[in-house]
Scaffold this motif. Sequence first.
Motif, PDB file in Angstrom:
ATOM      1  N   HIS A  53       0.830  -1.199   0.000  1.00 39.38           N
ATOM      2  CA  HIS A  53       0.000   0.000   0.000  1.00 39.38           C
ATOM      3  C   HIS A  53       0.867   1.253   0.000  1.00 39.38           C
ATOM      4  CE1 HIS A  53       0.623  -0.438   4.446  1.00 39.38           C
ATOM      5  NE2 HIS A  53       0.654   0.876   4.391  1.00 39.38           N
ATOM      6  N   ILE A  54       0.261   2.351  -0.399  1.00 39.53           N
ATOM      7  CA  ILE A  54       0.880   3.659  -0.310  1.00 39.53           C
ATOM      8  C   ILE A  54      -0.083   4.566   0.444  1.00 39.53           C
ATOM      9  CG2 ILE A  54       2.238   3.382  -2.417  1.00 39.53           C
ATOM     10  CD1 ILE A  54       0.196   4.986  -3.926  1.00 39.53           C
ATOM     11  N   SER A  55       0.309   5.800   0.648  1.00 41.82           N
ATOM     12  CA  SER A  55      -0.550   6.751   1.349  1.00 41.82           C
ATOM     13  C   SER A  55      -0.914   7.898   0.427  1.00 41.82           C
ATOM     14  CB  SER A  55       0.160   7.297   2.586  1.00 41.82           C
ATOM     15  OG  SER A  55      -0.577   8.368   3.162  1.00 41.82           O
ATOM     16  N   ASN A  56      -2.160   8.340   0.484  1.00 36.60           N
ATOM     17  CA  ASN A  56      -2.567   9.510  -0.283  1.00 36.60           C
ATOM     18  C   ASN A  56      -2.392  10.794   0.522  1.00 36.60           C
ATOM     19  OD1 ASN A  56      -4.624   9.434   1.589  1.00 36.60           O
ATOM     20  ND2 ASN A  56      -6.295   9.433   0.098  1.00 36.60           N
ATOM     21  N   GLY A  57      -1.675  10.687   1.629  1.00 38.12           N
ATOM     22  CA  GLY A  57      -1.454  11.829   2.507  1.00 38.12           C
ATOM     23  C   GLY A  57      -2.352  11.820   3.722  1.00 38.12           C
ATOM     24  N   LYS A  58      -3.440  11.047   3.631  1.00 40.79           N
ATOM     25  CA  LYS A  58      -4.388  10.986   4.733  1.00 40.79           C
ATOM     26  C   LYS A  58      -4.610   9.558   5.232  1.00 40.79           C
ATOM     27  CE  LYS A  58      -6.989  15.009   3.061  1.00 40.79           C
ATOM     28  NZ  LYS A  58      -8.324  15.497   2.597  1.00 40.79           N
ATOM     29  N   GLN A  59      -4.643   8.614   4.296  1.00 45.49           N
ATOM     30  CA  GLN A  59      -4.904   7.224   4.669  1.00 45.49           C
ATOM     31  C   GLN A  59      -4.316   6.283   3.643  1.00 45.49           C
ATOM     32  OE1 GLN A  59      -9.252   6.583   4.526  1.00 45.49           O
ATOM     33  NE2 GLN A  59      -9.389   8.503   3.413  1.00 45.49           N
ATOM     34  N   ALA A  60      -4.280   5.007   4.023  1.00 45.83           N
ATOM     35  CA  ALA A  60      -3.684   3.998   3.150  1.00 45.83           C
ATOM     36  C   ALA A  60      -4.591   3.716   1.955  1.00 45.83           C
ATOM     37  CB  ALA A  60      -3.437   2.717   3.934  1.00 45.83           C
ATOM     38  N   MET A  61      -3.965   3.410   0.810  1.00 47.64           N
ATOM     39  CA  MET A  61      -4.677   3.042  -0.405  1.00 47.64           C
ATOM     40  C   MET A  61      -3.842   1.983  -1.130  1.00 47.64           C
ATOM     41  SD  MET A  61      -3.843   6.373  -2.812  1.00 47.64           S
ATOM     42  CE  MET A  61      -3.827   5.469  -4.368  1.00 47.64           C
ATOM     43  N   ASN A  62      -4.503   1.070  -1.822  1.00 49.99           N
ATOM     44  CA  ASN A  62      -3.728   0.062  -2.550  1.00 49.99           C
ATOM     45  C   ASN A  62      -4.420  -0.455  -3.811  1.00 49.99           C
ATOM     46  OD1 ASN A  62      -5.692  -1.561  -1.403  1.00 49.99           O
ATOM     47  ND2 ASN A  62      -4.297  -2.599   0.014  1.00 49.99           N
ATOM     48  N   LEU A  63      -5.469   0.230  -4.246  1.00 50.29           N
ATOM     49  CA  LEU A  63      -6.193  -0.232  -5.429  1.00 50.29           C
ATOM     50  C   LEU A  63      -6.949   0.944  -6.046  1.00 50.29           C
ATOM     51  CD1 LEU A  63      -7.191  -2.698  -7.123  1.00 50.29           C
ATOM     52  CD2 LEU A  63      -9.042  -2.941  -5.475  1.00 50.29           C
ATOM     53  N   GLN A  64      -6.892   1.053  -7.372  1.00 47.53           N
ATOM     54  CA  GLN A  64      -7.651   2.089  -8.071  1.00 47.53           C
ATOM     55  C   GLN A  64      -8.361   1.490  -9.279  1.00 47.53           C
ATOM     56  OE1 GLN A  64      -4.644   5.250  -8.793  1.00 47.53           O
ATOM     57  NE2 GLN A  64      -5.990   6.566  -7.581  1.00 47.53           N
ATOM     58  N   VAL A  65      -9.545   2.020  -9.551  1.00 40.14           N
ATOM     59  CA  VAL A  65     -10.298   1.681 -10.755  1.00 40.14           C
ATOM     60  C   VAL A  65     -10.688   2.992 -11.421  1.00 40.14           C
ATOM     61  CG1 VAL A  65     -12.343   0.556 -11.713  1.00 40.14           C
ATOM     62  CG2 VAL A  65     -11.207  -0.433  -9.710  1.00 40.14           C
ATOM     63  N   ALA A  66     -10.390   3.122 -12.712  1.00 34.58           N
ATOM     64  CA  ALA A  66     -10.709   4.354 -13.438  1.00 34.58           C
ATOM     65  C   ALA A  66     -11.440   4.020 -14.733  1.00 34.58           C
ATOM     66  CB  ALA A  66      -9.436   5.138 -13.751  1.00 34.58           C
ATOM     67  N   VAL A  67     -12.411   4.865 -15.093  1.00 30.66           N
ATOM     68  CA  VAL A  67     -13.130   4.734 -16.355  1.00 30.66           C
ATOM     69  C   VAL A  67     -13.012   6.057 -17.097  1.00 30.66           C
ATOM     70  CG1 VAL A  67     -15.331   4.284 -17.491  1.00 30.66           C
ATOM     71  CG2 VAL A  67     -14.761   3.084 -15.365  1.00 30.66           C
ATOM     72  N   HIS A  68     -12.555   5.990 -18.352  1.00 35.57           N
ATOM     73  CA  HIS A  68     -12.419   7.193 -19.171  1.00 35.57           C
ATOM     74  C   HIS A  68     -13.237   7.036 -20.450  1.00 35.57           C
ATOM     75  CE1 HIS A  68     -10.682  10.673 -21.166  1.00 35.57           C
ATOM     76  NE2 HIS A  68     -10.448   9.906 -22.226  1.00 35.57           N
ATOM     77  N   ARG A  69     -14.073   8.027 -20.762  1.00 37.09           N
ATOM     78  CA  ARG A  69     -14.879   8.008 -21.980  1.00 37.09           C
ATOM     79  C   ARG A  69     -14.181   8.809 -23.078  1.00 37.09           C
ATOM     80  NH1 ARG A  69     -20.481   7.737 -23.290  1.00 37.09           N
ATOM     81  NH2 ARG A  69     -21.098   7.761 -21.096  1.00 37.09           N
TER      82      ARG A  69
END
Length: 249
Positions: free
Chosen positions: A213-229
Motif C-alpha cells: 500500500h501507499i498513502s494519499n497523505g491521509k490514509q492507506a490506499m492500494n487499489l484504483q479503478v478508473a473509467v475514461h470516456r
Amino acid sequence: MKRKWIAYALCFLIAAGCAAGAWAARVNAGRSAASSLELLLPLSQQIMSSDKSIVIKHADTYQNYSDEKQFLDTGRMLGRLFELPEDGKLSREEDHILYRTATTDSHGADLTMLWVGFFDHTSELILTGGSGPDTSPADMIELQRKLTDKLQSIGIKPQWNVMIQGVLAGDDVASSPSPTDWLVAKLQAKQVEQYEDNGSTSITYYSPFISEHISNGKQAMNLQVAVHRNSITQEKRVTIGTPAITIEY
C-alpha cells in the motif's frame, strides 16, 4: 522519497504517459508480485472486453556507484541479468545520468530497464514490462515471476505496480458488471476517495487482501479503478491498478 518519484516519472515517459497523483510513496511488501496480478485478472475478465493490456513496473533504490564508467559497467551487468541487450544507451541529464536498454521477449511482451544515477552516486532501478497483442495473461504472470526471482538474486525486494487496461464490456456502465460489487464481495475493498474530471472517473480503495500500500497523505490506499470516456468514439476505457494507477487512463 523525491528521487523515487523522479525515477517513476522517467518510467512513465518511457511507457508513453503519466497520470500519477501526488502521493507520499510508502510501499509495504507482502504478497508476491504475481499474486497481485492474479488477484486483478478475475475482475478484468468480468468488466473488460477480451482485448486488454497488462503493465508491470518495479522501481526502487539500488546500489551506489563510484563514477560514470562503473555506472555503465553495472548497467550492462544488469542488462545481462534481465536478458536485455548490452548495447544500451547512456544519457546525461541536468541532475542525473541514465542507462536504458529494452527488448521484446518470445511472447511479444516489451521489457524496458532504466538505471538512474544521481550526482550523489545513489541510484534507482526501474523495470517495466508491457503485454503485446499476442501476450497472454499467463505469459505476463510468468514474466513477473521471472523478474522477481532475478531481482531477489541481487538482494532487491520487488516493489511492483500492476495495471490492467481494456475497453469496458457492454454498451454502458449500467449494463456492465459493477467493479464495486466485485471489489466489496471478493476483496473487502473500502472506498477511500473518488475523483471525476473531463469524462474520467477514478475511485481509490483499500483492501486488506492486498498487503502492498501507499498513502494519499491521509490514509492507506492500494487499489484504483478508473473509467475514461473517449469524447469522439464514446468508447469507455477501464484501468485497474495496484497499489495505484500510474499510466494514462
